[in-house]
Design an enzyme around this catalytic site. Sequence first.
Site, short mmCIF file in Angstrom:
data_model
loop_
_atom_site.label_atom_id
_atom_site.label_comp_id
_atom_site.label_asym_id
_atom_site.label_seq_id
_atom_site.Cartn_x
_atom_site.Cartn_y
_atom_site.Cartn_z
N VAL A 296 0.83 -1.20 0.00
CA VAL A 296 0.00 0.00 0.00
C VAL A 296 0.87 1.26 0.00
CG1 VAL A 296 -1.67 1.34 1.35
CG2 VAL A 296 -2.00 -1.10 1.03
N ASP B 294 10.91 2.73 5.91
CA ASP B 294 10.60 1.38 6.37
C ASP B 294 11.77 0.87 7.22
OD1 ASP B 294 8.37 -0.83 4.96
OD2 ASP B 294 9.90 -1.58 6.33
N ASN C 292 1.87 -2.85 8.40
CA ASN C 292 1.08 -4.08 8.40
C ASN C 292 0.25 -4.21 9.69
OD1 ASN C 292 3.88 -4.05 8.98
ND2 ASN C 292 3.84 -6.22 9.49
N PRO D 15 -1.46 -7.42 10.76
CA PRO D 15 -1.92 -8.81 10.60
C PRO D 15 -2.72 -9.30 11.80
CG PRO D 15 0.37 -8.77 11.25
CD PRO D 15 -0.03 -7.34 11.10
N GLU E 275 -7.44 2.78 2.58
CA GLU E 275 -7.09 2.55 1.18
C GLU E 275 -7.94 1.41 0.61
OE1 GLU E 275 -5.27 4.38 -0.97
OE2 GLU E 275 -6.41 2.97 -2.16
N LEU F 140 -13.56 -1.90 6.94
CA LEU F 140 -13.79 -3.31 7.30
C LEU F 140 -15.08 -3.80 6.64
CD1 LEU F 140 -13.02 -3.66 11.13
CD2 LEU F 140 -11.57 -4.23 9.20
N CYS G 252 -6.01 -9.21 2.85
CA CYS G 252 -7.04 -8.36 3.48
C CYS G 252 -8.34 -9.07 3.88
CB CYS G 252 -7.37 -7.21 2.55
SG CYS G 252 -5.97 -6.10 2.35
N ARG H 6 -10.83 -21.58 -12.15
CA ARG H 6 -11.06 -20.16 -12.48
C ARG H 6 -11.90 -19.97 -13.74
NH1 ARG H 6 -9.43 -16.29 -8.51
NH2 ARG H 6 -7.57 -17.06 -7.53
P1 NAD Z 1 3.08 -4.79 3.95
O1 NAD Z 1 3.39 -5.84 4.94
O2 NAD Z 1 3.31 -5.04 2.49
O3 NAD Z 1 3.92 -3.45 4.32
C1 NAD Z 1 4.00 -2.91 5.59
C2 NAD Z 1 5.41 -2.37 5.80
O4 NAD Z 1 5.44 -1.64 7.03
C3 NAD Z 1 6.49 -3.45 5.93
O5 NAD Z 1 7.46 -3.29 4.90
C4 NAD Z 1 7.08 -3.23 7.33
O6 NAD Z 1 8.48 -3.48 7.40
C5 NAD Z 1 6.76 -1.77 7.57
N1 NAD Z 1 6.77 -1.39 8.99
C6 NAD Z 1 6.15 -1.98 10.04
N2 NAD Z 1 6.36 -1.30 11.17
C7 NAD Z 1 7.15 -0.24 10.86
C8 NAD Z 1 7.71 0.83 11.60
N3 NAD Z 1 7.48 0.98 12.90
N4 NAD Z 1 8.48 1.73 10.95
C9 NAD Z 1 8.73 1.63 9.62
N5 NAD Z 1 8.20 0.63 8.86
C10 NAD Z 1 7.42 -0.29 9.47
O7 NAD Z 1 1.56 -4.38 4.19
P2 NAD Z 1 0.52 -3.78 3.12
O8 NAD Z 1 -0.05 -4.85 2.28
O9 NAD Z 1 1.13 -2.58 2.48
O10 NAD Z 1 -0.65 -3.31 4.10
C11 NAD Z 1 -0.50 -2.20 4.94
C12 NAD Z 1 -1.87 -1.87 5.52
O11 NAD Z 1 -2.78 -1.50 4.47
C13 NAD Z 1 -2.54 -3.02 6.27
O12 NAD Z 1 -3.26 -2.49 7.36
C14 NAD Z 1 -3.50 -3.58 5.25
O13 NAD Z 1 -4.61 -4.20 5.85
C15 NAD Z 1 -3.94 -2.33 4.51
N6 NAD Z 1 -4.39 -2.54 3.14
C16 NAD Z 1 -3.73 -3.42 2.32
C17 NAD Z 1 -4.14 -3.56 1.00
C18 NAD Z 1 -3.45 -4.51 0.06
O14 NAD Z 1 -3.96 -4.73 -1.03
N7 NAD Z 1 -2.31 -5.10 0.42
C19 NAD Z 1 -5.19 -2.79 0.50
C20 NAD Z 1 -5.82 -1.89 1.35
C21 NAD Z 1 -5.40 -1.77 2.67
C1 UDX Z 2 -9.19 -6.44 -1.69
C2 UDX Z 2 -10.26 -5.38 -1.98
O1 UDX Z 2 -10.82 -5.62 -3.28
C3 UDX Z 2 -9.65 -3.98 -1.93
O2 UDX Z 2 -10.68 -3.00 -2.10
C4 UDX Z 2 -9.00 -3.79 -0.57
O3 UDX Z 2 -8.39 -2.51 -0.51
C5 UDX Z 2 -7.95 -4.87 -0.31
O4 UDX Z 2 -8.58 -6.17 -0.43
P1 UDX Z 2 -7.24 -7.56 -3.08
O5 UDX Z 2 -7.19 -8.51 -1.94
O6 UDX Z 2 -6.00 -6.94 -3.56
O7 UDX Z 2 -8.23 -6.35 -2.72
O8 UDX Z 2 -7.88 -8.29 -4.36
P2 UDX Z 2 -9.36 -8.63 -4.86
O9 UDX Z 2 -9.42 -8.31 -6.30
O10 UDX Z 2 -10.39 -8.05 -4.01
O11 UDX Z 2 -9.38 -10.21 -4.73
C6 UDX Z 2 -9.33 -10.86 -3.48
C7 UDX Z 2 -9.53 -12.34 -3.67
O12 UDX Z 2 -10.86 -12.62 -4.10
C8 UDX Z 2 -8.61 -12.96 -4.73
O13 UDX Z 2 -8.15 -14.21 -4.28
C9 UDX Z 2 -9.51 -13.10 -5.95
O14 UDX Z 2 -9.11 -14.14 -6.81
C10 UDX Z 2 -10.84 -13.41 -5.27
N1 UDX Z 2 -12.00 -13.04 -6.11
C11 UDX Z 2 -12.23 -11.74 -6.43
C12 UDX Z 2 -12.87 -14.04 -6.53
O15 UDX Z 2 -12.68 -15.23 -6.23
N2 UDX Z 2 -13.97 -13.67 -7.27
C13 UDX Z 2 -14.23 -12.38 -7.61
O16 UDX Z 2 -15.25 -12.13 -8.28
C14 UDX Z 2 -13.34 -11.38 -7.17
#
Ligand code: NAD
Ligand code: UDX
Length: 468
Positions: free
Chosen positions: A16, A37, A94, A96, A169, A225, A280, A446
């Site tokens: 993100v 980071d 992160n 988790p 996001e 959420l 997520c 799929r």
């Molecule tokens: P990620 O694990 O890819 O990245 C998080 C980064 O934060 C890591 O590189 C880690 O080293 C760093 N970090 C942790 N603690 C730190 C600190 N104290 N100082 C500096 N760096 C630090 O996680 P992500 O997928 O980018 O997700 C981040 C957040 O966004 C989560 O809450 C997730 O739920 C949310 N989110 C993720 C997605 C997605 O598609 N991955 C989409 C929407 C929201």
């Molecule tokens: C999701 C949300 O879509 C996004 O808005 C949020 O910010 C983060 O979580 P992401 O996990 O990156 O995004 O991918 P997404 O396209 O939502 O797919 C999630 C999972 O659902 C994948 O495993 C995908 O294959 C599955 N999926 C998605 C299905 O099985 N069927 C669908 O119709 C759509």
Amino acid sequence: MNKEIKKICCIGAGYVGGPTMAVIADKCHEIIINVVDINESRISDWNNEDLSKLPVFEPGLKEIIKRRRGVNLFFSTEVEKNIASADMIFISVNTPIKQSGVGAGKASNLKWIESSARQISKFAEGFTIVVEKSTLPVKTANTIKKILEASNYGENTNNKKFKILSNPEFLSEGNAINDLENPDRILIGGEDEESIKALKEIYLNWIDDRKIITTNLWSSELSKLTANAFLAQRISSINSISALCEKTGADVQEVGLAVGMDSRIGDKFLKVGPGFGGSCFKKDLLNLVYICDYYGLKEVSRYWQKVIDINNWQRGRISGIVVEKLFGTISGKRIGILGFSFKANTNDTRESPAIEICKDLIEEGGELQIYDPKVSLINMENELNKVLIKNTSNEIGSWQYSNSIEDAAKNADALIVLTEWEEFKKIDWMIISKLMRSPSWVFDTRLITDIEEASKFGINIWKIGRGF
Ligand code: NAD
Ligand code: UDX
């Protein structure tokens, strides 16, 4: 008074933080953006001259990094310095699920959020706007606020003043740049008008005013959420119907089409599959379940738990079907796995359905040949080592990394399509059928393979959600 944002610091250079800051840097040339980071190797990957080595693969990302890196976008491990100079700090670390202690397996582990807040509290100077970008349990802003306020006690308070905003996001991986450039909406939750305006001004550089909505902090946190829970629920709904289609002779694609044409339902997120993966959906659903339990809302928590249960069940039933079709045993049989990432166009494997499906098949004695166009051997190894039981008995099978579809198909009794990568849609079945061992099977979870073409070469086909 208007707070002008000249410098942004983003804590967390992950899936993100990296792409989001890249897009802001691309749209707002006058703002200096420092993404920091604690993970040194991640930062050095973001700074790699070879753009194919960036830590996150997203279509369109490397072009932006090429344009903005070293101009107004910087990646570093200098957390303290960049916090100190920032007018606005995004927390994008992160969150988790907790693995132990109170709420283990359900509650979010806010350790990284807390450590970020403590660092901000310690090193920020003057008036700083702190933006929650991570997905957080509702009411987390209270915790952050308390930690930040503590900086005003003791020595060297340095006139610190903080305002907190929630700005979740909604990007989805594999489509992140497009989602960031053309979002359905931008959500800003907060109490302080001046801070909301400052963040809104940034987005107004490329997003229409009507798409930017402002709410109170708690609505914003909870909306994120809820959005993920609703999306996951649709997938579990169609996946549950896929099983019924297989029993009754209906076709889940036809059912999905007919249902989705109802404008009240809509056609998005109705694609059947091996179950949702990604970092997520499961995490955010578990968190929702935990919060509902915490507030004594048992019925609500059970309702959302079922969405997760169906997802687990869908994954499990796929390995069961493969074993059943291959005469009840896969011991010693070679099975090609096509796709290991949780969806196409990403190298991310977090919570990928492929992990559990591969684990089940290995534990049934299968010898897997796994190919994914973007997932590295190390990544596969990490994921599978986490789930495979260390078993010395002869019963357990094995797995190996394959470099291509052909490699995965060599002497295989079956191929299982688990990710919808473009190249799996164009498989040359004449070539592949010759590499496989007869009777050969293709299991398509799929619905992307050309069934007629594959059957021409004597391959048996099983497609998810398709009866008879
Ligand atoms: P990620 O694990 O890819 O990245 C998080 C980064 O934060 C890591 O590189 C880690 O080293 C760093 N970090 C942790 N603690 C730190 C600190 N104290 N100082 C500096 N760096 C630090 O996680 P992500 O997928 O980018 O997700 C981040 C957040 O966004 C989560 O809450 C997730 O739920 C949310 N989110 C993720 C997605 C997605 O598609 N991955 C989409 C929407 C929201
Ligand atoms: C999701 C949300 O879509 C996004 O808005 C949020 O910010 C983060 O979580 P992401 O996990 O990156 O995004 O991918 P997404 O396209 O939502 O797919 C999630 C999972 O659902 C994948 O495993 C995908 O294959 C599955 N999926 C998605 C299905 O099985 N069927 C669908 O119709 C759509």
